[in-house]
Write an enzyme that holds these catalytic residues in place. Sequence first.
Site, PDB file in Angstrom:
ATOM      1  N   LYS A 125       0.830  -1.207   0.000  1.00  0.00           N
ATOM      2  CA  LYS A 125       0.000   0.000   0.000  1.00  0.00           C
ATOM      3  C   LYS A 125       0.867   1.261   0.000  1.00  0.00           C
ATOM      4  CE  LYS A 125      -4.160  -2.099   1.868  1.00  0.00           C
ATOM      5  NZ  LYS A 125      -3.726  -3.498   1.720  1.00  0.00           N
ATOM      6  N   LYS A 160      -8.530   1.939   4.957  1.00  0.00           N
ATOM      7  CA  LYS A 160      -8.078   0.547   4.970  1.00  0.00           C
ATOM      8  C   LYS A 160      -6.807   0.399   5.798  1.00  0.00           C
ATOM      9  CE  LYS A 160      -6.439   1.333   0.214  1.00  0.00           C
ATOM     10  NZ  LYS A 160      -6.515   0.840  -1.170  1.00  0.00           N
ATOM     11  N   ARG A 210      -6.606  -5.300 -12.091  1.00  0.00           N
ATOM     12  CA  ARG A 210      -5.297  -5.856 -11.778  1.00  0.00           C
ATOM     13  C   ARG A 210      -4.469  -5.870 -13.072  1.00  0.00           C
ATOM     14  NH1 ARG A 210      -2.943  -9.097  -8.126  1.00  0.00           N
ATOM     15  NH2 ARG A 210      -3.686  -7.424  -6.764  1.00  0.00           N
ATOM     16  N   ARG A 225     -11.877  -6.336 -11.693  1.00  0.00           N
ATOM     17  CA  ARG A 225     -12.616  -7.015 -10.629  1.00  0.00           C
ATOM     18  C   ARG A 225     -13.759  -6.103 -10.205  1.00  0.00           C
ATOM     19  NH1 ARG A 225      -7.240  -7.693  -7.298  1.00  0.00           N
ATOM     20  NH2 ARG A 225      -7.165  -5.562  -8.087  1.00  0.00           N
ATOM     21  N   ARG A 233     -16.106  -3.218  -2.581  1.00  0.00           N
ATOM     22  CA  ARG A 233     -14.832  -3.873  -2.889  1.00  0.00           C
ATOM     23  C   ARG A 233     -14.953  -4.744  -4.133  1.00  0.00           C
ATOM     24  NH1 ARG A 233     -14.156  -6.967   2.627  1.00  0.00           N
ATOM     25  NH2 ARG A 233     -16.331  -7.387   2.055  1.00  0.00           N
ATOM     26  N   ASP A 273      -2.960  -2.316  -8.817  1.00  0.00           N
ATOM     27  CA  ASP A 273      -4.403  -2.190  -8.685  1.00  0.00           C
ATOM     28  C   ASP A 273      -4.770  -0.790  -9.156  1.00  0.00           C
ATOM     29  OD1 ASP A 273      -4.505  -4.716  -7.676  1.00  0.00           O
ATOM     30  OD2 ASP A 273      -4.816  -4.114  -5.596  1.00  0.00           O
ATOM     31  N   GLU A 281      -2.824   0.458  -5.220  1.00  0.00           N
ATOM     32  CA  GLU A 281      -1.844  -0.396  -4.550  1.00  0.00           C
ATOM     33  C   GLU A 281      -0.847  -0.912  -5.581  1.00  0.00           C
ATOM     34  OE1 GLU A 281      -3.343  -3.541  -2.080  1.00  0.00           O
ATOM     35  OE2 GLU A 281      -4.960  -2.303  -1.255  1.00  0.00           O
ATOM     36  N   ASN A 283       1.251  -4.323  -5.765  1.00  0.00           N
ATOM     37  CA  ASN A 283       1.416  -5.628  -5.134  1.00  0.00           C
ATOM     38  C   ASN A 283       2.694  -6.307  -5.626  1.00  0.00           C
ATOM     39  OD1 ASN A 283      -1.453  -6.207  -3.796  1.00  0.00           O
ATOM     40  ND2 ASN A 283      -1.775  -5.152  -5.744  1.00  0.00           N
TER      41      ASN A 283
END
Length: 317
Positions: A125, A160, A210, A225, A233, A273, A281, A283
């Site tokens: 993050k 978050k 993603r 997503r 979410r 993301d 984000e 990842n």
Amino acid sequence: MHILFVADPLESFKIYKDSTFAMMRSAQARGHRITACEPQHIHWISGEKVSARVRDIVLTGDESRWFDEAPGRRAELAEFDAIIMRKDPPFDSEYFYATHLLGQAEREGAKVFNKPAALRDHPEKLAVMEFAEYAPVTLVTRSAQDIRDFHAQHQDIILKPLDGMGGMGIFRVGPDGMNLGSIIETLNLDGAQSVMVQKYLPEITKGDKRVLIIGGKPVPFCLARIPQGNEVRGNLAAGGKGVAQALEPEDRAIAEHIGARLAPRGLLLIGLDIIGHRITEINVTSPTCFQEIEQQAGFPVGDMFIEALEKAVAEAV
């Protein structure tokens, strides 16, 4: 090559969607040998090299019994041609310690992907701070008052925890501020825990995309997503619907820029993301969505990854 996968227990894999399985399948198809272990099986003692209790496996192609294995053995990590760190988050103390053990294995000659130091230096993050020009308006703080002030300014926000995964612990607070106090208490723990707060992006209704970067190059398809029902979410683990789609030019440009910056640091695989055209984000621990993209778009993500791994190992010699 002989590849060691450091991952969760093999028995826990859902092979119809697991990205580590997709890597293994592509590796075996290209003639590479596969071995696996879990982080807790890595071991070091004075006077010896880092080693692990490992399982040499062969994929069977049978969904009900997807691998055969030889008797377990102890092996030095430096004996493998490549080590792929695929332990799922959270990035907790044990994950942190595992990266140090893998770092010692590197000093003994092992080649680890993603590089252990890079995993530590790019928390998923907080890594967006380096690329703030692509991120939504973001606050990271321990201060409850800072969060309240941020909400007063931006009205519609997402909160978050910094160590969450799969959409866990994510809250949306709208202009009415309903439950903001209790959410702050839950996440902030009276100032003991930092919280990430971001301006809500309405483009989430079209999906949290993603975007995979392999060897510094974007995969030409992403997985959007899409949240379902009243859910905010889009994470697949939170019930989001995954839809593969061609990478938009704006997202490709962002991914190319970030890939060029991060790949030389030892990050062979990155998962961005993106909501709208904003990164939420970055990842690096165990990016997923290989199989969803392969199944829906027909693009061989696993093959692209193993080809990049082969190139990285050759260049590291």
